[in-house]
Design a protein around this motif. Sequence first.
Motif, mmCIF file in Angstrom:
data_model
loop_
_atom_site.group_PDB
_atom_site.id
_atom_site.type_symbol
_atom_site.label_atom_id
_atom_site.label_comp_id
_atom_site.label_asym_id
_atom_site.label_seq_id
_atom_site.Cartn_x
_atom_site.Cartn_y
_atom_site.Cartn_z
ATOM 1 N N ASP A 208 0.865 -1.178 0.000
ATOM 2 C CA ASP A 208 0.000 0.000 0.000
ATOM 3 C C ASP A 208 0.905 1.232 0.000
ATOM 4 N N ARG B 75 -1.430 5.901 -7.216
ATOM 5 C CA ARG B 75 -2.121 5.536 -8.447
ATOM 6 C C ARG B 75 -1.139 5.078 -9.514
ATOM 7 N N LEU C 101 0.123 1.601 -8.529
ATOM 8 C CA LEU C 101 -0.904 0.579 -8.704
ATOM 9 C C LEU C 101 -1.170 0.302 -10.184
ATOM 10 N N PRO D 37 -6.088 -3.871 0.571
ATOM 11 C CA PRO D 37 -6.823 -3.183 -0.509
ATOM 12 C C PRO D 37 -6.087 -3.194 -1.846
ATOM 13 N N VAL D 38 -4.769 -3.184 -1.825
ATOM 14 C CA VAL D 38 -4.003 -3.221 -3.065
ATOM 15 C C VAL D 38 -4.153 -4.587 -3.721
ATOM 16 N N ALA E 150 -7.505 -4.716 -5.322
ATOM 17 C CA ALA E 150 -7.562 -3.906 -6.545
ATOM 18 C C ALA E 150 -6.931 -4.630 -7.723
ATOM 19 N N GLU F 178 -9.212 -7.593 -8.839
ATOM 20 C CA GLU F 178 -10.397 -7.120 -9.561
ATOM 21 C C GLU F 178 -10.025 -6.623 -10.951
ATOM 22 N N ALA F 179 -8.914 -5.896 -11.063
ATOM 23 C CA ALA F 179 -8.535 -5.308 -12.350
ATOM 24 C C ALA F 179 -8.092 -6.359 -13.358
#
Length: 418
Positions: free
Chosen positions: A225, A241, A244, A272-273, A276, A279-280
């Motif tokens: 993170d 951003r 990530l 959370p990273v 992300a 999901e991506a």
Amino acid sequence: MRPADGSPVRVGVFGLLGSGNLGNDGSLEAVLGYLREAHPEASVDALCGGPEVVAARYGIPATRLHWYRGEYRTASRAGAIAGKGLGKLVDVFRTASWVRRHDVVIVPGMGVLEATLPLRPWGFPYSLLLLCASGRLLGTRVALVGVGAAPIADRPTRALVRWSARLAAYRSYRDGLSRDAMREMGVDTSRDEVYPDLAFALPTPSAGTPSDAEAPGPVCVGLMDFHGGNDDRARAEEIHRRYLDGTIDFVRALVAQGRTVRLLTGDACDAPVVAAVLEAVDSPLVTASEAASLADLMKEAAAADSVVATRYHNLVCALKAGTPTLALSYAAKSDALMARMGLDAYRHPAREVDAGRLLGQFRELEERAAELRRTLAERNLVAARLLEDQFAALTSALFPASGRARGHVPAHATRETP
């Protein structure tokens, strides 16, 4: 040895331990291993961030580091601000009372003298100063063992860190850059030594079997993170951003080549990273590890063909496992580690992740995998020998014969991995 009255020597361990950072806990595990082997008579307990975790996982009594339970939550209401302020005062007496009950206190590894990640001076730097000042006033030897340090721009934080280091009875560092940083901050480091990171003293997992060229194996990608350092607060979201997006593009490129990707972390805040990226990319080839310790991370790294990672102790685990590794480097400590282990060419800036260039470096890493595995095997042997020296020096400094003067063990040469 035992104190003059024959009672067991009382050893305390101190730090943000049991709080979700696997690197911090790995350093603790290494020091506990040393104490149990070299000083089995010692009575050991902890003052730490996560006492319940430390007590359950390591079997030692543990006390909460802060009186105020919301210490690391942002205080916006008057009650919370008052609670934090009162906690700072109460912690003066709590820390001194805990220190008084010990003959020796060890701060095991960790980046306790740096601010490479966002840090407030009244947080851990203040706690560390309370510890070291209490030790000096009460005659308890406080040792900063294999710690990380870095230049600090913020004046209050720098002052707290400098005085903590000056008041400690023993200091050693995990790299030469850390010692240089403390010297530049006005600390006399002439008797301080440099050794490999304490995690290199942990047991080595069984080496993985590298895949052949026709069937490439899994790649571990260590996430963080990451929002930049203490001086990057104004650009934190932009840095995050960019990091990530670049990392997601890199993982997508691996998946497009049919590679299995295993996502690693090193702190609870990294979740959370991971979410992300999952999901991506949205591929069954990408899965997330649930490693709960550095030993678990080393096993993951040992089973991989290669590792690309950000967190410092993700890098340590991969290098210790002997797996070819590429660093998404966010601080000088990562650069120093990679150079020490012979992989200096395989670094990429975490602040400016360029998926295309990263993929090119990754291909070169895998092409040289056999050679790099041999290099890592040699460097790991050296690191293990140097940490034996570290623990011998620690025994000499902290567990002296009766009547011997307290203080630093004399240093005649820097002990760094070549």
